[in-house]
Design an enzyme around this catalytic site. Sequence first.
Site, short mmCIF file in Angstrom:
data_model
loop_
_atom_site.label_atom_id
_atom_site.label_comp_id
_atom_site.label_asym_id
_atom_site.label_seq_id
_atom_site.Cartn_x
_atom_site.Cartn_y
_atom_site.Cartn_z
CB SER A 160 -18.50 -4.42 1.56
OG SER A 160 -17.15 -4.91 1.65
N PRO B 124 -7.20 7.57 -1.35
CG PRO B 124 -7.35 6.14 -3.15
CD PRO B 124 -8.12 7.24 -2.51
N PRO B 125 -3.45 7.28 -1.54
CG PRO B 125 -1.85 5.86 -0.35
CD PRO B 125 -3.09 5.92 -0.96
N GLY B 126 -1.42 9.37 -3.58
CA GLY B 126 -1.11 9.64 -4.88
C GLY B 126 -2.30 10.03 -5.72
CE LYS C 206 -16.50 -1.76 -1.56
NZ LYS C 206 -17.69 -2.24 -0.54
#
EC number: 3.4.21.-
Length: 658
Positions: A562, A236-238, A605
């Site tokens: 999922s 993910p970003p960041g 998750k």
Amino acid sequence: IKALTAEVVKTIRDIIALNPLYRESVAQIIQAGQRVMDNPVYLSDMGAALSSGSTDELQDVLEEMDVRKRLYKSLSLLKKELELSRLQQRLGREVEDKVKATHRKYMLQEQLKIIKKELGLEKDDKDAIEEKFRSRLKDLQVPPHIQEVIDEELNKLGFLDNHSSEFNVTRNYLDWLTSIPWGSSSEDNMDLKRAKEILEEDHFGMDDVKNRILEFIAVGILRSHSHGKILCFHGPPGVGKTSIARSIARALNRQYFRFSVGGMHDVAEIKGHRRTYVGAMPGKMIQCLKKTKTDNPLVLIDEVDKIGRGYQGDPSSALLELLDPEQNQNFLDHYLDVTVDLSKVLFICTANVLDTIPDPLKDRMEMIQVSGYVAEEKQAIARKYLIPQTHEHCGLNEDKTYIEDEALGVLIKNYCRESGVRSLLQHIEKIHRKAAFKIVNDQSEETSRIVVSQSNLEDFVGKPLFTSNRMYETTPPGVVLGLAWTAMGGSTLYIECCERNGSDVSIELTGRLGDVMKESARIASTFARGFLEKAEPHNSFFDGANLHLHVPEGATPKDGPSAGCTMVTALLSLAINQPVRPDVAMTGEISLTGKVLPVGGIKEKTLAAKRAGVNCLIFPRENAKDFNDLADYIKDGVETHFVEHYSEVFDIAFKQPD
């Protein structure tokens, strides 16, 4: 009339003095045998004839019968011609002076060149250019096939005129050929301990990435040389994918070069232009070698999942040659048109998602997942990196502004729940900007030091963005909490179902579900009917039931394989009218026979479940290895069940905790 006649004669003389060409015209008129000067009519006609007046103006002179007016009109045409002659003479003189000065300067410069050349003080332009190019190659190990091309181009340069367009093309080509660091490498740092210290100093966590780099150094120590690899950090970003690459370059003692391919749609950006085009340039890799002056830099190719495709070609296909370990030792740039060895370059790519990366390109890279951070990691990152960095940018320190640990925890929990730390950095900067304003605006002793606590945090960052962790504190029958993976990290999502009025046997699906998720819902409906028939034969809930299944936050598109287990559990919870355990969340796809299939994004998750306060997780059995690889502080406090068949899920979900 006499005065006008004298003025006409004087003006004609002035014109003849300025422009001798008129003298022949006057001589021809006088030789005609007429005493022009004695006859004002003839004189006016001669004056008009000498001028360059328009046809209408000359016709006007001929038609005028009054001698005085006729002379006056002729005089006005002559005066205009006189002024024009004076202007032309002045302009001609100025142009002549400029040409003389330029010519004189050129002659002196040429003489100076010849004198210097004779004295041995200076070489010819072409000799100087050739010497400059050869001096660049003096300390380099130029491959024979490259040296052959350079010699051939230098010979061609000697036959070309300095001012020809091909001379500049050849000179630019030689400039690029001799600017590449043939055989010049920076010495790799082979000290594992020092490399580990640098990586730990710059980034918190990210153990997978750090271990992979240390393995790369260890292999280099054993082989006495290090060939480049192609790594791809995805997550993910960041979370620090781009910044870790700079730290890796520092740890390996390699030059660092970064370029982004996000939105790139021109193959020439990677492979270069043909030399025949105006403004042609080599591609990014050749530019990288020229800038870093080493043939083993670390090259970061950013946003490889957002590469475009246009009418100029497909850049993702052009990257195949660049990122193939079997091909990049003979990389061919269109501009250079000679093969360049890129096998020593360490390529690192970054991506948010893998779905948009073409499979042939993905196959050439070693994928390393960079997952999001839990609250404890974010708190450590903020304290160790983000706050000191913000202090430096805002001109503050801990003596002037201090954020308490409790306030930092609330900031992470209620304002910055994303996987990365970019939003957290923005909020910390916002706090320090407001603190700086208060300190500067109010110079009293009370504001000399500002302490941000849990009680006054809202004064700096406003109301909390997230007020509750979950939509339901206790889930009613038909509602189950599932776990999902997104490009921003992990998230929790509820699946709700209820019975609606209607005679037809069907299931309505809402919540902007994708095709895969709709298929999962149909499979879940079929399996749930069969499972209930076996588990509770007397329960006839599904006989003729008209159902509605909904995933809240309908504005957000949802897709993926999922949610099968979650959907079956929601349908069965409604059928037996019993809520599931309030502290349980699950993920996993289901087959028609009830087998629970593995899914991805286990770490994300798990983090999402912990953020939502869930402590009982149900995962497919084949994902046990992924969960066991997680750090201990992520697994702590979580009751985890790994299941192979849905019957195990049913027993866990509907068993109330002790």
